[in-house]
Motif scaffolding. Sequence first.
Motif, PDB file in Angstrom:
ATOM      1  N   SER A 168     -47.267   4.053 -27.128  1.00  0.00           N
ATOM      2  CA  SER A 168     -47.604   3.868 -25.716  1.00  0.00           C
ATOM      3  C   SER A 168     -49.002   3.285 -25.550  1.00  0.00           C
ATOM      4  N   VAL A 169     -49.221   2.704 -24.389  1.00  0.00           N
ATOM      5  CA  VAL A 169     -50.545   2.190 -24.041  1.00  0.00           C
ATOM      6  C   VAL A 169     -51.565   3.325 -24.062  1.00  0.00           C
ATOM      7  N   LYS A 170     -51.166   4.475 -23.548  1.00  0.00           N
ATOM      8  CA  LYS A 170     -52.065   5.630 -23.517  1.00  0.00           C
ATOM      9  C   LYS A 170     -52.490   6.038 -24.924  1.00  0.00           C
ATOM     10  N   LYS A 171     -51.538   6.075 -25.850  1.00  0.00           N
ATOM     11  CA  LYS A 171     -51.852   6.444 -27.228  1.00  0.00           C
ATOM     12  C   LYS A 171     -52.825   5.446 -27.845  1.00  0.00           C
ATOM     13  N   ALA A 172     -52.582   4.166 -27.614  1.00  0.00           N
ATOM     14  CA  ALA A 172     -53.452   3.130 -28.176  1.00  0.00           C
ATOM     15  C   ALA A 172     -54.875   3.267 -27.650  1.00  0.00           C
ATOM     16  N   LEU A 173     -55.008   3.486 -26.343  1.00  0.00           N
ATOM     17  CA  LEU A 173     -56.343   3.633 -25.752  1.00  0.00           C
ATOM     18  C   LEU A 173     -57.032   4.899 -26.252  1.00  0.00           C
ATOM     19  N   ASP A 213     -58.926  -4.736 -23.985  1.00  0.00           N
ATOM     20  CA  ASP A 213     -58.734  -5.493 -22.744  1.00  0.00           C
ATOM     21  C   ASP A 213     -57.259  -5.776 -22.484  1.00  0.00           C
ATOM     22  N   MET A 214     -56.517  -6.082 -23.534  1.00  0.00           N
ATOM     23  CA  MET A 214     -55.085  -6.342 -23.378  1.00  0.00           C
ATOM     24  C   MET A 214     -54.357  -5.104 -22.875  1.00  0.00           C
ATOM     25  N   LEU A 215     -54.771  -3.942 -23.353  1.00  0.00           N
ATOM     26  CA  LEU A 215     -54.129  -2.695 -22.941  1.00  0.00           C
ATOM     27  C   LEU A 215     -54.426  -2.373 -21.482  1.00  0.00           C
ATOM     28  N   PRO A 259     -49.751   3.564 -18.212  1.00  0.00           N
ATOM     29  CA  PRO A 259     -50.164   4.130 -19.504  1.00  0.00           C
ATOM     30  C   PRO A 259     -48.994   4.606 -20.356  1.00  0.00           C
ATOM     31  N   ASP A 260     -47.828   4.831 -19.724  1.00  0.00           N
ATOM     32  CA  ASP A 260     -46.659   5.298 -20.472  1.00  0.00           C
ATOM     33  C   ASP A 260     -45.832   4.151 -21.044  1.00  0.00           C
ATOM     34  N   ALA A 261     -46.169   2.928 -20.670  1.00  0.00           N
ATOM     35  CA  ALA A 261     -45.441   1.773 -21.200  1.00  0.00           C
ATOM     36  C   ALA A 261     -45.743   1.610 -22.685  1.00  0.00           C
ATOM     37  N   THR A 262     -44.803   1.016 -23.401  1.00  0.00           N
ATOM     38  CA  THR A 262     -45.051   0.750 -24.822  1.00  0.00           C
ATOM     39  C   THR A 262     -45.811  -0.567 -24.960  1.00  0.00           C
ATOM     40  N   ILE A 263     -46.442  -0.722 -26.094  1.00  0.00           N
ATOM     41  CA  ILE A 263     -47.226  -1.940 -26.316  1.00  0.00           C
ATOM     42  C   ILE A 263     -46.359  -3.083 -26.840  1.00  0.00           C
ATOM     43  N   ALA A 264     -45.044  -2.857 -26.903  1.00  0.00           N
ATOM     44  CA  ALA A 264     -44.139  -3.897 -27.398  1.00  0.00           C
ATOM     45  C   ALA A 264     -44.174  -5.140 -26.514  1.00  0.00           C
ATOM     46  N   ALA A 265     -44.502  -4.939 -25.234  1.00  0.00           N
ATOM     47  CA  ALA A 265     -44.520  -6.073 -24.302  1.00  0.00           C
ATOM     48  C   ALA A 265     -45.731  -6.974 -24.506  1.00  0.00           C
ATOM     49  N   ILE A 266     -46.708  -6.503 -25.271  1.00  0.00           N
ATOM     50  CA  ILE A 266     -47.932  -7.278 -25.487  1.00  0.00           C
ATOM     51  C   ILE A 266     -47.786  -8.116 -26.752  1.00  0.00           C
ATOM     52  N   GLU A 267     -48.112  -9.381 -26.640  1.00  0.00           N
ATOM     53  CA  GLU A 267     -48.082 -10.263 -27.804  1.00  0.00           C
ATOM     54  C   GLU A 267     -49.410 -10.133 -28.545  1.00  0.00           C
ATOM     55  N   PRO A 268     -49.412  -9.558 -29.746  1.00  0.00           N
ATOM     56  CA  PRO A 268     -50.681  -9.382 -30.458  1.00  0.00           C
ATOM     57  C   PRO A 268     -51.261 -10.711 -30.929  1.00  0.00           C
TER      58      PRO A 268
END
Length: 232
Positions: free
Chosen positions: A30-35, A61-63, A69-78
């Motif tokens: 999740s975005v929350k976990k990453a942050l 910044d991408m996050l 915050p509960d969304a997964t980071i899969a939607a973000i292109e690294p």
Amino acid sequence: MTDTYNTTSSVMVAADLINEMIPPLKSNDSVKKALNWMDAFRITQLPIVDDNAYKGIITEDMLYEINNPDATIAAIEPFYEDVFVGEDQHFYDVMRLATDHNLRIIAVVDTTNLFVGVITVRDTLAAFARTFANQSAGAIIVMSMNYRDYSLSHISRLIEENNTKILSSYVDTDPYDTNLIKLTLKLDKTELTPILATLERFEYRVIAKFQENPDADIQKERLDMFFRYFDI
């Protein structure tokens, strides 16, 4: 562009610098976990790894651009999926990649391109500083010049005329002007006045100098200055 000159035989490679404390993220995190991880490790970038395969780097910044915050980071292109080092690459290669791409971490992969770990730029610079510090007492100078004006043999001759030897050198492209290079030299003497005068006479520009001091607190202060100079 990176070039080195070293009178010592020890070589520190990427595998020696892996920070075991910094874990990779997975695409389904999740975005929350990453942050939270970024906050815990005081870092603004983390690697994405799925099934041991390195996928790239995600930034703070991408996050923050994702409001959920509960969304997964899969939607973000690294970013920087093609920026990494092998386990046996010299730590100067880590510094070069970090400088070229303005990164604070560099991923390490094995011979089959599977993720092994991550190196922080600060850890790399600490190793760089230790390489200099572990040699005999002396000063460090940093010079800036056009690439076409670079001649280590000429600079060495000028320094040796002052009864001083170069123990190590590191050359890298200036990140703000690709026509310029930075040359960092570790010398075997602490007295720089005659050396600086000679270099100035031949129109060499010294942009930083670090003179060794036996006091531990002052040494730490000098090392912190060294890190700040490289914008870490």
